[in-house]
Design an enzyme around this catalytic site. Structure first.
Site, mmCIF file in Angstrom:
data_model
loop_
_atom_site.group_PDB
_atom_site.id
_atom_site.type_symbol
_atom_site.label_atom_id
_atom_site.label_comp_id
_atom_site.label_asym_id
_atom_site.label_seq_id
_atom_site.Cartn_x
_atom_site.Cartn_y
_atom_site.Cartn_z
ATOM 1 N N CYS A 115 0.823 -1.226 0.000
ATOM 2 C CA CYS A 115 0.000 0.000 0.000
ATOM 3 C C CYS A 115 0.845 1.260 0.000
ATOM 4 O O CYS A 115 0.848 2.033 -0.947
ATOM 5 C CB CYS A 115 -0.897 0.026 1.250
ATOM 6 N N ILE A 116 1.575 1.451 1.102
ATOM 7 C CA ILE A 116 2.208 2.748 1.335
ATOM 8 C C ILE A 116 3.226 3.146 0.262
ATOM 9 O O ILE A 116 3.228 4.280 -0.195
ATOM 10 C CB ILE A 116 2.827 2.780 2.751
#
Ligand code: SAJ
Length: 454
Positions: A273-274
């Site tokens: 995600c990040i």
């Protein structure tokens, strides 16, 4: 007319719910729909996954096999690789991967494949909700035209919305059911129907007024994290140059009871995600001739951290008149964050590669990762023995798994570079410890004081 009929089928649970993608997002959501009383058809391109699920097993750590078995046995849950089965669904959620290509451009091939599959099997009265993280505009610009090419008008014949996934694998507190769910539709009717569907199985549903708003909510959430992690990583570099312990500074700042949120520096950022999500927004804004500078700067700093760590290792070895070249370096913890086995985008891979390129003899130990595949071959971990700890010229803590006995590391190893402050509360032992923001003392230097890191 279609909206009312669908709403009725949602309310009386006679609606058949489809899930495209049975991974860490789709499978938990499928189970929640089953628990709410719906019949669920899970579609996955992997025949192996479908067979495994239909045999009552689970490939997702947060989904108990017993839950899958219960619904597979009762017929409430069917997992199939046959896309035609989606024609039986009244509502379909899409939870497929949205990776970035090599040039950090969005790869929407899975979303487009799902859109084509659904458009081919769509019928009037169908609700489609895209969950995959993507750039603002995807639902309206890519999903809606495919449905309308199939002769279906969004908002009257079919209904289309976006709802960001907020699954945090392994989180002991927040699960699919109790994590608030944002939904935003192409039309108000689309939003209402998505709200009704998710409200049947999720405690809190948060409607927003458009698909773009819903798409941006997710990107704001994860860009917020990436930027703040970038900030504390820069603070680690600042503290290193000033000879200040960044962990002390962060812990003291975190005593502020308002207006501050603690993030911690490290060897870089990993995960699905990040490191990726903010680039979806950056990409979209580039098409509008706008440069999202915060995202770019944070990405630059976060991506620089493996180099920063390897530079610390080099300086720490140099302080003992050793070169990286030829040194035995043992890396402790290589998954992208503690206490999980996920290697995606892990900064440990960069750290190990950089050390190897400088001639170090690199091995790793990770209690959750026995081996991983790189460039087509398997890289195996090593057992954490006293002999290995003692023989290493340097031990580098990259991921601070709780399962590792750090006092043993301090007592046995000669030199430890600690990128996660894992040794903060250890008793002194044999090891010379170099923290993330600490210049190593040069043995034999006149003053014996730390020499400012470059
Ligand atoms: N990291 C730091 N410092 C921090 C926090 C994280 O260096 O202060 C690093 C981690 O080591 C890791 C990377 O950043 O390499 C990402 O860590 P993460 O805690 O954000 O974990 P993820 O990637 O599992 O993020 C997920 C996200 N969930 C979703 O996108 C649905 C994120 O939104 C969650 O906030 C996060 O979990 C969470 O809170 O655990």
């Amino acid at each position: 007319m279609h909206a009312q009929q669908l709403q009725q089928k949602i309310d009386d649970r006679s609606a058949v719910v489809g899930l495209v993608g049975l991974g860490y997002v789709g499978l938990p959501l499928a189970m929640e729909f089953c628990k709410a009383g719906f019949t669920v058809i899970g579609f996955d391109v992997s025949d192996r996954v479908c067979k495994l699920l239909m045999s009552g097993k689970s490939h997702i750590q947060d989904v108990p096999a017993a839950e899958v078995a219960q619904f597979a046995t009762s017929g409430k849950f069917v997992a199939t690789p046959d896309p035609k089965q989606l024609g039986k669904c009244d509502a379909i959620s899409i939870a497929v991967p949205t990776p970035l290509g090599k040039t950090r451009d969005p790869d929407l091939s899975y979303v487009l494949a799902a859109a084509e599959t659904i458009a081919t099997n769509a019928h009037k009265g169908l609700l489609i909700v895209l969950e995959s993280t993507t750039y603002p505009g995807t639902t309206r610009e890519l999903m809606q035209p495919r449905l309308e090419q199939a002769g279906l008008t969004v908002g009257t014949d079919v209904f289309l919305a976006f709802s960001p996934e907020r699954v945090d694998p392994g989180n002991p507190v927040w699960h699919t059911k109790n994590t608030p769910k944002v939904v935003g539709g192409i039309t108000e009717q689309c939003t209402l129907l998505a709200q009704r569907l998710y409200g049947a199985c999720i405690d809190t549903v948060v409607p927003v007024t458009s698909t773009e708003a819903a798409e941006l909510v997710k990107l704001l959430e994860n860009t917020f994290r990436a930027v703040n992690i970038g900030l504390v990583n820069e603070m680690a570099i600042v503290c290193d140059k000033l000879g200040v312990d960044v962990w002390e500074v962060i812990d003291a700042a975190a005593t502020k009871p308002f207006g501050y949120m603690k993030f911690t520096p490290g060897p870089g950022i990993g995960g699905h995600c990040i490191p990726l999500d903010p680039h979806y927004l950056a990409w979209k804004m580039r098409t509008l001739n706008y440069r999202t500078r915060f995202i770019d700067v944070a990405s630059e700093i976060n991506s620089e951290m493996p180099n920063f760590v390897v530079d610390k290792v080099a300086k720490a070895l140099n302080a003992e008149r050793k070169s990286v070249n030829g040194s035995k370096v043992l890396v402790l913890g290589i998954s992208y964050k503690r206490d999980i086995d996920d290697m995606r985008e892990s900064p440990a891979l960069d750290v190990m590669k950089l050390l190897e390129v400088s001639g170090a003899e690199v091995s790793f130990h990770d209690p959750h990762v026995a081996s991983f595949r790189e460039d087509g071959h398997e890289v195996k971990g090593v057992e954490l023995t006293d002999a290995r700890l003692a023989a290493a010229d340097a031990v580098v803590i990259v991921t601070d798994h709780k399962a590792i006995d750090y006092q043993r590391v301090v007592d046995t190893a000669a030199l430890v570079i600690d990128t996660r402050n894992a040794l903060a509360r250890m008793r002194p032992g044999r090891a010379r410890i170099v923290a993330l923001s600490q210049a190593p003392t040069i043995q034999g230097s006149a003053a014996g004081h730390p020499v400012g890191a470059a």
